[in-house]
Design a protein around this motif. Structure first.
Motif, PDB file in Angstrom:
ATOM      1  N   LYS A  22       0.857  -1.193   0.000  1.00 21.90           N
ATOM      2  CA  LYS A  22       0.000   0.000   0.000  1.00 21.90           C
ATOM      3  C   LYS A  22       0.887   1.234   0.000  1.00 21.90           C
ATOM      4  N   ASN A  23       0.488   2.226  -0.765  1.00 23.42           N
ATOM      5  CA  ASN A  23       1.154   3.516  -0.733  1.00 23.42           C
ATOM      6  C   ASN A  23       0.324   4.454   0.129  1.00 23.42           C
ATOM      7  N   VAL A  24       0.970   5.104   1.081  1.00 19.05           N
ATOM      8  CA  VAL A  24       0.280   6.034   1.980  1.00 19.05           C
ATOM      9  C   VAL A  24       1.051   7.345   2.001  1.00 19.05           C
ATOM     10  N   ASN A  25       0.320   8.428   2.230  1.00 19.42           N
ATOM     11  CA  ASN A  25       0.987   9.725   2.268  1.00 19.42           C
ATOM     12  C   ASN A  25       0.150  10.740   3.031  1.00 19.42           C
ATOM     13  N   GLU A  26       0.754  11.883   3.253  1.00 19.15           N
ATOM     14  CA  GLU A  26       0.125  12.950   4.027  1.00 19.15           C
ATOM     15  C   GLU A  26      -1.097  13.550   3.333  1.00 19.15           C
ATOM     16  N   LYS A  27      -1.217  13.369   2.039  1.00 16.14           N
ATOM     17  CA  LYS A  27      -2.342  13.940   1.300  1.00 16.14           C
ATOM     18  C   LYS A  27      -3.556  13.026   1.284  1.00 16.14           C
ATOM     19  N   ASN A  28      -3.367  11.770   1.676  1.00 20.25           N
ATOM     20  CA  ASN A  28      -4.441  10.788   1.666  1.00 20.25           C
ATOM     21  C   ASN A  28      -4.327   9.950   2.941  1.00 20.25           C
ATOM     22  N   LEU A  29      -4.661  10.541   4.083  1.00 22.38           N
ATOM     23  CA  LEU A  29      -4.459   9.894   5.372  1.00 22.38           C
ATOM     24  C   LEU A  29      -5.264   8.602   5.475  1.00 22.38           C
ATOM     25  N   LYS A  30      -4.569   7.517   5.793  1.00 25.51           N
ATOM     26  CA  LYS A  30      -5.213   6.216   5.952  1.00 25.51           C
ATOM     27  C   LYS A  30      -4.560   5.488   7.110  1.00 25.51           C
ATOM     28  N   ILE A  31      -5.375   4.767   7.857  1.00 22.40           N
ATOM     29  CA  ILE A  31      -4.862   3.916   8.922  1.00 22.40           C
ATOM     30  C   ILE A  31      -4.555   2.549   8.320  1.00 22.40           C
ATOM     31  N   PHE A  32      -3.380   2.013   8.630  1.00 21.52           N
ATOM     32  CA  PHE A  32      -3.083   0.648   8.212  1.00 21.52           C
ATOM     33  C   PHE A  32      -2.820  -0.175   9.462  1.00 21.52           C
ATOM     34  N   ARG A  33      -3.194  -1.428   9.413  1.00 21.21           N
ATOM     35  CA  ARG A  33      -3.103  -2.300  10.579  1.00 21.21           C
ATOM     36  C   ARG A  33      -2.066  -3.393  10.375  1.00 21.21           C
ATOM     37  N   SER A  34      -1.411  -3.721  11.464  1.00 24.28           N
ATOM     38  CA  SER A  34      -0.541  -4.881  11.498  1.00 24.28           C
ATOM     39  C   SER A  34      -1.315  -5.974  12.213  1.00 24.28           C
ATOM     40  N   MET A  35      -1.576  -7.060  11.527  1.00 25.35           N
ATOM     41  CA  MET A  35      -2.413  -8.126  12.071  1.00 25.35           C
ATOM     42  C   MET A  35      -1.554  -9.323  12.472  1.00 25.35           C
ATOM     43  N   PRO A  36      -2.033 -10.162  13.395  1.00 27.18           N
ATOM     44  CA  PRO A  36      -1.295 -11.372  13.749  1.00 27.18           C
ATOM     45  C   PRO A  36      -1.027 -12.226  12.505  1.00 27.18           C
ATOM     46  N   GLY A  37       0.188 -12.743  12.411  1.00 24.09           N
ATOM     47  CA  GLY A  37       0.557 -13.575  11.273  1.00 24.09           C
ATOM     48  C   GLY A  37       1.151 -12.802  10.113  1.00 24.09           C
ATOM     49  N   TYR A  38       1.220 -11.488  10.240  1.00 29.07           N
ATOM     50  CA  TYR A  38       1.788 -10.637   9.193  1.00 29.07           C
ATOM     51  C   TYR A  38       3.014  -9.894   9.715  1.00 29.07           C
ATOM     52  N   VAL A  39       3.968  -9.688   8.836  1.00 32.03           N
ATOM     53  CA  VAL A  39       5.115  -8.835   9.110  1.00 32.03           C
ATOM     54  C   VAL A  39       4.932  -7.590   8.272  1.00 32.03           C
TER      55      VAL A  39
END
Length: 72
Positions: A22-39
């Protein structure tokens, strides 16, 4: 959540090795989650520093850590 700069978030599923980017930036604020089983890895893909907000839903337990280093 990245609040300043431009970043690429790479999530790797440890069980099936599926990768999500995923690409994230200051112009498109999005929450991303770290879930169990993922790095997850955060890459700075902009020209300035990135600033982010990180929070957890539980207190970190030094005697039973759930954070690991993983190199793919």
């Amino acid at each position: 959540m990245i609040i300043k700069g431009f970043a690429k978030i790479k999530k790797l599923n440890l069980y099936n090795k599926k990768i999500i980017i995923k690409n994230v930036n200051e112009k498109n604020l999005k929450i991303f989650r770290s879930m169990p089983g993922y790095v997850h890895t955060i890459f700075n893909v902009g020209t300035s520093k990135i600033i982010g907000i990180v929070w957890a839903n539980e207190k970190f337990d030094l005697n039973k850590p759930d954070t690991i280093s993983y190199y793919d």
